[in-house]
Design a protein around this motif. Structure first.
Motif, PDB file in Angstrom:
ATOM      1  N   TYR A  20      94.213 -10.358   7.314  1.00 33.28           N
ATOM      2  CA  TYR A  20      95.547 -10.247   7.906  1.00 33.28           C
ATOM      3  C   TYR A  20      95.563  -9.151   8.972  1.00 33.28           C
ATOM      4  CZ  TYR A  20     100.536  -9.342   8.340  1.00 33.28           C
ATOM      5  OH  TYR A  20     101.791  -9.160   8.837  1.00 33.28           O
ATOM      6  N   VAL A  21      94.980  -7.999   8.667  1.00 34.11           N
ATOM      7  CA  VAL A  21      94.963  -6.886   9.613  1.00 34.11           C
ATOM      8  C   VAL A  21      94.119  -7.238  10.843  1.00 34.11           C
ATOM      9  CG1 VAL A  21      94.199  -4.498   9.949  1.00 34.11           C
ATOM     10  CG2 VAL A  21      95.430  -5.125   7.889  1.00 34.11           C
ATOM     11  N   ILE A  22      92.960  -7.870  10.622  1.00 26.81           N
ATOM     12  CA  ILE A  22      92.088  -8.253  11.745  1.00 26.81           C
ATOM     13  C   ILE A  22      92.809  -9.217  12.674  1.00 26.81           C
ATOM     14  CG2 ILE A  22      89.981  -9.515  12.349  1.00 26.81           C
ATOM     15  CD1 ILE A  22      88.688  -8.265   9.843  1.00 26.81           C
ATOM     16  N   LEU A  23      93.459 -10.216  12.123  1.00 24.23           N
ATOM     17  CA  LEU A  23      94.205 -11.176  12.935  1.00 24.23           C
ATOM     18  C   LEU A  23      95.349 -10.487  13.674  1.00 24.23           C
ATOM     19  CD1 LEU A  23      94.501 -14.118  13.745  1.00 24.23           C
ATOM     20  CD2 LEU A  23      96.038 -14.416  11.811  1.00 24.23           C
ATOM     21  N   SER A  24      96.000  -9.569  13.013  1.00 24.95           N
ATOM     22  CA  SER A  24      97.095  -8.838  13.635  1.00 24.95           C
ATOM     23  C   SER A  24      96.603  -8.002  14.815  1.00 24.95           C
ATOM     24  CB  SER A  24      97.758  -7.939  12.588  1.00 24.95           C
ATOM     25  OG  SER A  24      98.754  -7.158  13.165  1.00 24.95           O
ATOM     26  N   ILE A  25      95.471  -7.338  14.643  1.00 32.45           N
ATOM     27  CA  ILE A  25      94.907  -6.528  15.731  1.00 32.45           C
ATOM     28  C   ILE A  25      94.504  -7.412  16.906  1.00 32.45           C
ATOM     29  CG2 ILE A  25      92.941  -5.077  16.371  1.00 32.45           C
ATOM     30  CD1 ILE A  25      93.125  -3.879  13.523  1.00 32.45           C
ATOM     31  N   LYS A  26      93.847  -8.565  16.623  1.00 35.82           N
ATOM     32  CA  LYS A  26      93.455  -9.491  17.692  1.00 35.82           C
ATOM     33  C   LYS A  26      94.674  -9.987  18.466  1.00 35.82           C
ATOM     34  CE  LYS A  26      89.211 -11.438  15.783  1.00 35.82           C
ATOM     35  NZ  LYS A  26      88.605 -12.650  15.224  1.00 35.82           N
ATOM     36  N   ASN A  27      95.709 -10.363  17.738  1.00 36.16           N
ATOM     37  CA  ASN A  27      96.921 -10.859  18.399  1.00 36.16           C
ATOM     38  C   ASN A  27      97.566  -9.778  19.263  1.00 36.16           C
ATOM     39  OD1 ASN A  27      96.672 -13.404  17.352  1.00 36.16           O
ATOM     40  ND2 ASN A  27      97.985 -12.993  15.585  1.00 36.16           N
TER      41      ASN A  27
END
Length: 139
Positions: A20-27
């Motif tokens: 979730y955090v990785i996807l949030s950072i990418k977005n």
């Protein structure tokens, strides 16, 4: 990252937190990139940064002028000397020493490729090298 921590639903389980955090950072990164692209800034190495200095002035130059000059002079001398050889001698020297793929050519292979006697090829090589060594003093 702090926003993703605050918005994470803990009831989903701790094992899904990292994705979730990785996807949030990418977005968030993609959002920032799209936001900056709108401005269409043109960046050049000739842009004046400060004190009338261009960006290019801050890039270190790793080339050594003396080496460049010596290589150029050596190359010109070699080309001049190679012009003194006849066609067959030049072909042999190119095969033995100036191969495009950087591999050393062998006299035995050359003699087989050209269908010539090995002894003849050794004499040809000696003649070409002696021409080059005699005339190198001209330069």
């Amino acid at each position: 990252m702090l926003r993703s921590i605050n918005t994470f639903n803990i009831t989903r389980g701790i094992e899904v937190f990292t994705p979730y955090v990785i996807l949030s950072i990418k977005n968030n990164f993609n959002y920032l990139c799209r936001k900056e692209i709108r401005y269409n800034k043109v960046v050049s190495l000739n842009t004046i940064v400060k004190d009338n200095m261009e960006s290019m002035d801050f890039i270190p130059d790793t080339t050594n002028l003396e080496e460049v000059i010596l290589k150029t002079i050596t190359s010109n001398k070699l080309l001049f000397l190679l012009k003194l050889l006849d066609k067959e001698e030049l072909e042999l020297i190119k095969f033995l020493y100036l191969d495009d793929n950087g591999e050393k050519g062998y006299l035995s292979i050359y003699s087989k490729l050209k269908g010539k006697d090995y002894y003849y090829c050794t004499c040809l090589k000696k003649r070409a090298l002696s021409k080059l060594s005699e005339r190198k003093h001209w330069l």
